[in-house]
Write a protein that holds these residues in place. Structure first.
Motif, PDB file in Angstrom:
ATOM      1  N   ASP A 181       0.910  -1.221  -0.059  1.00  0.00           N
ATOM      2  CA  ASP A 181      -0.022   0.005   0.056  1.00  0.00           C
ATOM      3  C   ASP A 181       0.809   1.286   0.138  1.00  0.00           C
ATOM      4  O   ASP A 181       2.104   1.280   0.629  1.00  0.00           O
ATOM      5  CB  ASP A 181      -0.786   0.041   1.256  1.00  0.00           C
ATOM      6  CG  ASP A 181      -1.984   1.050   1.098  1.00  0.00           C
ATOM      7  OD1 ASP A 181      -1.511   2.322   1.517  1.00  0.00           O
ATOM      8  OD2 ASP A 181      -3.253   0.540   1.154  1.00  0.00           O
ATOM      9  N   PRO A 182       0.501   2.206  -0.503  1.00  0.00           N
ATOM     10  CA  PRO A 182       1.340   3.575  -0.483  1.00  0.00           C
ATOM     11  C   PRO A 182       1.564   4.079   0.631  1.00  0.00           C
ATOM     12  O   PRO A 182       2.406   4.952   0.815  1.00  0.00           O
ATOM     13  CB  PRO A 182       0.534   4.350  -1.680  1.00  0.00           C
ATOM     14  CG  PRO A 182      -0.399   3.669  -2.440  1.00  0.00           C
ATOM     15  CD  PRO A 182      -0.764   2.154  -1.716  1.00  0.00           C
ATOM     16  N   ALA A 261       6.792   0.816  -1.407  1.00  0.00           N
ATOM     17  CA  ALA A 261       6.125   2.009  -1.651  1.00  0.00           C
ATOM     18  C   ALA A 261       7.147   3.134  -1.784  1.00  0.00           C
ATOM     19  O   ALA A 261       6.813   4.100  -2.178  1.00  0.00           O
ATOM     20  CB  ALA A 261       5.292   2.299  -0.117  1.00  0.00           C
ATOM     21  N   GLY A 262       8.236   3.091  -1.271  1.00  0.00           N
ATOM     22  CA  GLY A 262       9.238   4.146  -1.193  1.00  0.00           C
ATOM     23  C   GLY A 262       9.977   4.209  -2.631  1.00  0.00           C
ATOM     24  O   GLY A 262      10.824   5.161  -2.815  1.00  0.00           O
ATOM     25  N   SER A 285       1.413  -1.174  -4.389  1.00  0.00           N
ATOM     26  CA  SER A 285       2.020   0.047  -3.491  1.00  0.00           C
ATOM     27  C   SER A 285       2.220   1.395  -4.439  1.00  0.00           C
ATOM     28  O   SER A 285       2.583   2.268  -3.731  1.00  0.00           O
ATOM     29  CB  SER A 285       3.704  -0.576  -3.448  1.00  0.00           C
ATOM     30  OG  SER A 285       3.726  -2.016  -2.928  1.00  0.00           O
ATOM     31  N   GLY A 286       1.285   1.403  -5.355  1.00  0.00           N
ATOM     32  CA  GLY A 286       1.316   2.817  -6.030  1.00  0.00           C
ATOM     33  C   GLY A 286       2.758   3.257  -6.769  1.00  0.00           C
ATOM     34  O   GLY A 286       3.104   4.354  -6.770  1.00  0.00           O
ATOM     35  N   ALA A 337      -0.998   5.562 -10.538  1.00  0.00           N
ATOM     36  CA  ALA A 337      -2.259   5.291  -9.771  1.00  0.00           C
ATOM     37  C   ALA A 337      -3.204   4.496 -10.699  1.00  0.00           C
ATOM     38  O   ALA A 337      -4.008   3.752 -10.200  1.00  0.00           O
ATOM     39  CB  ALA A 337      -3.041   6.786 -10.141  1.00  0.00           C
ATOM     40  N   ALA A 338      -3.058   4.367 -12.159  1.00  0.00           N
ATOM     41  CA  ALA A 338      -3.717   3.455 -13.012  1.00  0.00           C
ATOM     42  C   ALA A 338      -3.350   1.836 -12.416  1.00  0.00           C
ATOM     43  O   ALA A 338      -4.268   0.987 -12.556  1.00  0.00           O
ATOM     44  CB  ALA A 338      -3.417   3.674 -14.391  1.00  0.00           C
TER      45      ALA A 338
END
Length: 374
Positions: A181-182, A261-262, A285-286, A337-338
């Motif tokens: 997850d972001p 995420a990083g 993780s975005g 995001a997509a």
């Protein structure tokens, strides 16, 4: 239902086969089904209260940490005593072949999950370089005797069909959206890796020949910091090939999730992936992802929408894909995001429910129809 799972890899091994088998086991138990696990190699003899029958095993060069299970009459005896409705073969090759033989002798329906391109991997090692056709002959022999084979991506379905495997269906993989997850992005870690604020490009996976991690050398002159997560036999040579990269070793759980995420860009370099779970974890993780235009990544990345693909056979193609994302932060953000939207319905419970409610149910119905007709 009563299910026997025969797994080529299971805990304490950490890899795609073992992780998928664990998620299947967790969901089966959560839904009240009864389970017996038969697995290769040493490890705990129970998992969440379920018996794990450990088969004798040996290691192979370059993959000694991954056990190869050996035939054992105790396997068939345990299956007969458990009286299962169906046998689930997780990436059958050695132990799974014996589990299939036992299932057929006991008249039990089988669902096999094809997960590893062993023939493609074999070509990366000199001592196995000519073994690819033999691998495919053995894979075809095993899966042709199963009631149904499940492949994780549409390119892999097509490959199996081309190689003469019958009754192949598409069954993908889930992702842990709570873990990846972001929100797990840690700015302090980013400052540690990139004190000058340059973008961070990362690879996560095994450091071995078939993963083609040496292709990251194409990024040596880009204005970014490269991090490599994982371990394997090629680590020492890769550290020499990638002198400016930060090697973080094996990471798991929330530690791994925070690294994902990083990142600003995630890269997977191998072209023999039947699915490529790390791309899906990066998307959850975005993070914008770059992968090879081959195998499983073709299902996961829509070029220009959820990431970018590079041509494995074209030198510099990886560099250009990564450079495009580094030079266009707005496009990178949009693709990230997509990609995250793409995986929102791909939870492990949803994916395993499809396995149970569709594939298991249909195979059991087909087996019942055969019995009635006999």
């Amino acid at each position: 239902m009563r299910i026997v799972m025969v797994a080529e890899c299971f805990l304490p091994q950490i890899n795609g086969v073992a992780n998928t088998a664990r998620h299947v086991a967790d969901r089966l138990l959560a839904r009240g089904h009864q389970l017996l696990i038969i697995a290769a190699g040493p490890g705990p003899d129970t998992y969440n209260g379920v018996r794990v029958l450990r088969a004798r095993s040996f290691g192979i060069p370059g993959y000694k940490e991954i056990p190869v299970g050996l035939p054992d009459p105790a396997i068939e005896r345990a299956m007969a005593e458990f009286k299962p409705d169906l046998v689930h073969l997780a990436a059958p090759f050695a132990l799974g072949a014996y589990g299939l033989r036992s299932a057929r002798r006991l008249g039990l329906p089988t669902v096999a999950v094809f997960q590893t391109d062993l023939a493609g991997f074999a070509r990366q090692y000199p001592w196995f370089a000519k073994a690819d056709r033999g691998c495919w002959a053995w894979i075809r022999r095993i899966h042709s005797r199963c009631d149904r084979t499940l492949a994780p991506s549409s390119p892999t379905v097509a490959q199996l069909v081309q190689e003469g495997v019958p009754r192949v269906y598409h069954w993908g993989r889930g992702v842990n959206l709570e873990l990846f997850d972001p929100a797990h992005r840690i700015e302090a870690w980013r400052r540690e890796i990139s004190p000058d604020g340059k973008p961070i490009v990362g690879y996560v996976g095994r450091l071995a020949a078939e993963k083609k991690v040496k292709r990251l050398a194409e990024l040596n002159d880009l204005d970014c910091h490269v991090v490599v997560v994982g371990d394997g036999p090629d680590r020492t040579s890769l550290e020499a090939t990638l002198p400016n990269a930060t090697f973080l070793g094996m990471r798991r759980g929330t530690d791994l999730a925070s690294i994902f995420a990083g990142l600003d860009v995630f890269v997977h370099t191998g072209e023999h992936e039947t699915f490529c779970q790390t791309i899906q974890e990066a998307q959850a993780s975005g993070v914008a992802a770059v992968g090879p235009a081959a195998g499983g990544p073709l299902d996961l990345i829509r070029p220009g929408e959820t990431g970018l693909l590079f041509e494995p056979g074209t030198p510099g193609s990886l560099r250009e894909a990564v450079r495009t994302l580094l030079d266009n932060p707005e496009a990178r953000t949009a693709m990230a995001a997509a990609g995250r939207r793409r995986v929102q319905t791909r939870t492990w419970p949803a994916v395993v429910d499809d396995l149970i409610d569709r594939h298991y149910t249909e195979v059991l119905a087909e087996a019942a129809a055969v019995r009635r007709a006999a």
